[in-house]
Design an enzyme around this catalytic site. Structure first.
Site: not given
Ligand code: NAD
Length: 350
Positions: A80, A182-183, A185
């Site tokens: 990552k 609520v981005g 995805v």
């Protein structure tokens, strides 16, 4: 800053720090394991309170990617990247090009893609510098593009499995779901949940994202500090991690926790705390694997969108098996998932 004695150090293979003077890029790449293949995992750009928090995030997220990729059956290990956001290094094509050169210098041991704070567009600039990137604009009906809709599809199917297992109903009609964030995805997931008849409660710290969600869908907006304690059936965390802790768990009213956010549990012991309260937890890296499944199909090439759909649909069965085992053994779902992932990695090492 400690590394080998860091609380989140888990036999990570390597850790890389990158700086680019011209753009101000500061990035960390953590490679947890390459036993199953090159370490793959998205790049997160976030404004961290300090460098130590960024390192902790990179260490935890990269281990999560090892587990996620193993359980999803992908030929990827875990890695990552985090880019430390700050006003001196704003998002720009040059910044992502510098990040691309950093990724390239690892010679393919790490493959990047978008995560929180990054987009398909940003990955185009990374691609100009390195081939070790996925999540690029889609061409025709081949696998590729923004992975978040796939993550949302996997999450919806995981929520359906969890609701059936815990609440005994095979429909989401009238099921109350609180979506935190609520981005990319979260918004897709809200759309799918709405189509399935669920009642939606949402929060976000970004007003624009909240406005977009409420303009499009019938949602009840809840304050970010309150959402996870909502009187709902399902809590779907789709923001950041560390929200399930010894402090928050006693106040959660949902019976199911199933969402996309990585590292939802602050510690493994919090999984046991949820089980004690009879809250069914869908292990995050199992339910949110849809995106990396798409990224993997795209990266290895010659795959269709349809093949991604078939692979993503297997998430449901994997979760179902974990839920069934948890029921029959009384063990926490996170413990079962971790054990499965560690066994797969150990077998690959042999
Ligand atoms: P995103 O940045 O598009 O969306 C995250 C949203 O959460 C943003 O709107 C942000 O404002 C909001 N947020 C942040 N803190 C919040 C808080 N305290 N309360 C409410 N809202 C808050 O990111 P994304 O790509 O949608 O990813 C969401 C989560 O899912 C992350 O944890 C990510 O690592 C994980 N994930 C994403 C993917 C993917 O395909 N994008 C795949 C697997 C896992």
């Amino acid at each position: 800053m400690a590394f080998f004695t860091h609380a989140e150090f888990d036999n990570h293979e390597s850790l890389h720090f990158f700086h680019d003077e011209a753009t101000g890029l500061q990035a960390i790449v953590a490679l947890h394991s390459t036993a199953l293949g090159p370490g793959a995992g998205g790049c997160r750009r976030w404004i961290y309170a300090n460098e130590a928090d960024a390192l902790t995030d990179a260490l935890r997220l990269s281990r999560g990617m090892t587990y996620k990729n193993a359980v999803a059956g992908l030929n990827f290990g875990g890695g990552k990247a985090v880019i430390l956001g700050n006003e001196k290094a704003p998002k720009s094509p040059e910044l992502f090009a510098a990040f691309g050169r950093a990724v390239d210098s690892l010679g393919g041991r790490y493959i990047t893609a978008e995560d929180v704070g990054c987009s398909v567009d940003d990955m185009r600039y990374v691609r100009e510098q390195t081939e070790f990137v996925s999540g690029l604009p889609q061409t025709g009906s081949s696998a590729g593009g923004d992975p978040s809709p796939w993550t949302a599809i996997g999450c919806l199917q995981g929520i359906e499995a969890a609701v059936e297992s815990r609440l005994g109903t095979d429909s989401l009609k009238g099921v109350r779901v609180a979506v935190q964030g609520v981005g990319h995805v979260g918004l897709h997931l809200c759309r799918l949940l709405h189509e399935a008849g669920a009642e939606l409660y949402v929060s976000d710290v970004n007003r624009e994202n909240l406005k977009a969600a409420s303009a499009e869908l019938p949602v009840t907006i809840v304050a970010p500090t309150e959402l996870i304690y909502s009187d709902v059936d399902v809590l779907a965390p789709c923001a950041l991690g560390n929200i399930l802790t010894s402090t928050t768990i006693p106040k959660i009213r949902a019976k199911v926790i199933a969402g996309a956010a990585n590292n939802q549990l602050a510690t493994a012991a919090d999984g046991a705390r949820l089980a004690e309260r009879d809250i069914l937890y869908a292990p995050d890296y199992v339910i949110n694997a849809g995106g990396i499944i798409s990224v993997a199909r795209e990266y290895y090439g010659s795959s269709s969108e349809e093949e991604v759909r078939v692979d993503v649909s297997r998430i449901r069965d994997r979760l179902q098996a974990i839920f069934d085992e948890a029921k029959s053994t009384g063990r926490p779902t996170n413990e079962l998932a971790d054990e499965l992932a560690r066994n797969l990695v150990a077998a690959a090492k042999k």
